[in-house]
Scaffold this motif. Structure first.
Motif, PDB file in Angstrom:
ATOM      1  N   PHE A 145       0.852  -1.179   0.000  1.00  0.00           N
ATOM      2  CA  PHE A 145       0.000   0.000   0.000  1.00  0.00           C
ATOM      3  C   PHE A 145       0.893   1.235   0.000  1.00  0.00           C
ATOM      4  O   PHE A 145       1.824   1.332   0.797  1.00  0.00           O
ATOM      5  N   LYS A 146       0.621   2.190  -0.894  1.00  0.00           N
ATOM      6  CA  LYS A 146       1.438   3.398  -0.969  1.00  0.00           C
ATOM      7  C   LYS A 146       0.830   4.496  -0.105  1.00  0.00           C
ATOM      8  O   LYS A 146      -0.364   4.760  -0.174  1.00  0.00           O
ATOM      9  N   VAL A 147       1.682   5.103   0.708  1.00  0.00           N
ATOM     10  CA  VAL A 147       1.297   6.199   1.587  1.00  0.00           C
ATOM     11  C   VAL A 147       2.128   7.414   1.197  1.00  0.00           C
ATOM     12  O   VAL A 147       3.352   7.329   1.139  1.00  0.00           O
ATOM     13  N   THR A 148       1.457   8.537   0.918  1.00  0.00           N
ATOM     14  CA  THR A 148       2.164   9.765   0.588  1.00  0.00           C
ATOM     15  C   THR A 148       2.224  10.653   1.828  1.00  0.00           C
ATOM     16  O   THR A 148       1.182  11.023   2.382  1.00  0.00           O
ATOM     17  N   LEU A 149       3.435  10.980   2.244  1.00  0.00           N
ATOM     18  CA  LEU A 149       3.636  11.824   3.417  1.00  0.00           C
ATOM     19  C   LEU A 149       3.476  13.296   3.046  1.00  0.00           C
ATOM     20  O   LEU A 149       3.685  13.689   1.894  1.00  0.00           O
ATOM     21  N   ASP A 150       3.148  14.124   4.032  1.00  0.00           N
ATOM     22  CA  ASP A 150       2.998  15.562   3.810  1.00  0.00           C
ATOM     23  C   ASP A 150       4.303  16.203   3.379  1.00  0.00           C
ATOM     24  O   ASP A 150       4.314  17.144   2.592  1.00  0.00           O
ATOM     25  N   LYS A 151       5.398  15.721   3.941  1.00  0.00           N
ATOM     26  CA  LYS A 151       6.732  16.206   3.585  1.00  0.00           C
ATOM     27  C   LYS A 151       7.673  15.013   3.638  1.00  0.00           C
ATOM     28  O   LYS A 151       7.335  13.971   4.207  1.00  0.00           O
ATOM     29  N   PRO A 152       8.883  15.123   3.063  1.00  0.00           N
ATOM     30  CA  PRO A 152       9.810  13.980   3.075  1.00  0.00           C
ATOM     31  C   PRO A 152      10.051  13.446   4.485  1.00  0.00           C
ATOM     32  O   PRO A 152      10.063  14.201   5.461  1.00  0.00           O
ATOM     33  N   LEU A 153      10.245  12.137   4.562  1.00  0.00           N
ATOM     34  CA  LEU A 153      10.473  11.474   5.841  1.00  0.00           C
ATOM     35  C   LEU A 153      11.706  12.041   6.543  1.00  0.00           C
ATOM     36  O   LEU A 153      11.681  12.263   7.752  1.00  0.00           O
ATOM     37  N   GLY A 154      12.773  12.281   5.783  1.00  0.00           N
ATOM     38  CA  GLY A 154      13.988  12.846   6.364  1.00  0.00           C
ATOM     39  C   GLY A 154      14.494  11.985   7.510  1.00  0.00           C
ATOM     40  O   GLY A 154      14.589  10.763   7.389  1.00  0.00           O
ATOM     41  N   ASP A 155      14.776  12.624   8.646  1.00  0.00           N
ATOM     42  CA  ASP A 155      15.300  11.870   9.790  1.00  0.00           C
ATOM     43  C   ASP A 155      14.209  11.519  10.799  1.00  0.00           C
ATOM     44  O   ASP A 155      14.503  11.092  11.913  1.00  0.00           O
ATOM     45  N   ARG A 156      12.947  11.686  10.398  1.00  0.00           N
ATOM     46  CA  ARG A 156      11.858  11.278  11.301  1.00  0.00           C
ATOM     47  C   ARG A 156      11.848   9.756  11.426  1.00  0.00           C
ATOM     48  O   ARG A 156      12.193   9.033  10.500  1.00  0.00           O
ATOM     49  N   ARG A 157      11.428   9.283  12.577  1.00  0.00           N
ATOM     50  CA  ARG A 157      11.358   7.840  12.824  1.00  0.00           C
ATOM     51  C   ARG A 157       9.972   7.335  12.469  1.00  0.00           C
ATOM     52  O   ARG A 157       8.991   8.072  12.528  1.00  0.00           O
TER      53      ARG A 157
END
Length: 91
Positions: free
Chosen positions: A59-71
């Motif tokens: 399943f594809k989930v689009t985040l509001d902003k790039p994941l970056g260093d978030r866990r």
């Protein structure tokens, strides 16, 4: 779990059966992205039965902003997940 080159699209594996569809919800903060996966069961068309199969759908989930260093955290268990790997597919 994998993430595309933009860092915004996660592919989340969800185990489903024959008449089930994956549902993934997210809660996003500046430090953590919590993913909660579930399945919705639907009735098969009249005169048919649900296939007797179990497998994983991605399943594809689009985040509001790039994941970056978030866990990443599993919303069902509260446990942190291993970092997402970058997908090799072109985006």
């Amino acid at each position: 779990m994998s993430i595309d080159r933009t860092g915004r699209i996660l592919e989340v594996p969800v185990e489903v059966g024959g008449c089930q569809k994956p549902v993934v919800s997210t809660v996003q903060t500046s430090r953590v992205v919590t993913l909660t996966a579930s399945v919705k069961t639907h009735e098969p068309p009249a005169g048919t039965k649900c296939p007797a199969v179990v497998g994983f759908l991605h399943f594809k989930v689009t985040l509001d902003k790039p994941l970056g260093d978030r866990r990443l955290r599993d919303g069902a268990t509260g446990k942190f997940l291993p970092p997402a790997t970058h997908s090799s597919a072109r985006q």
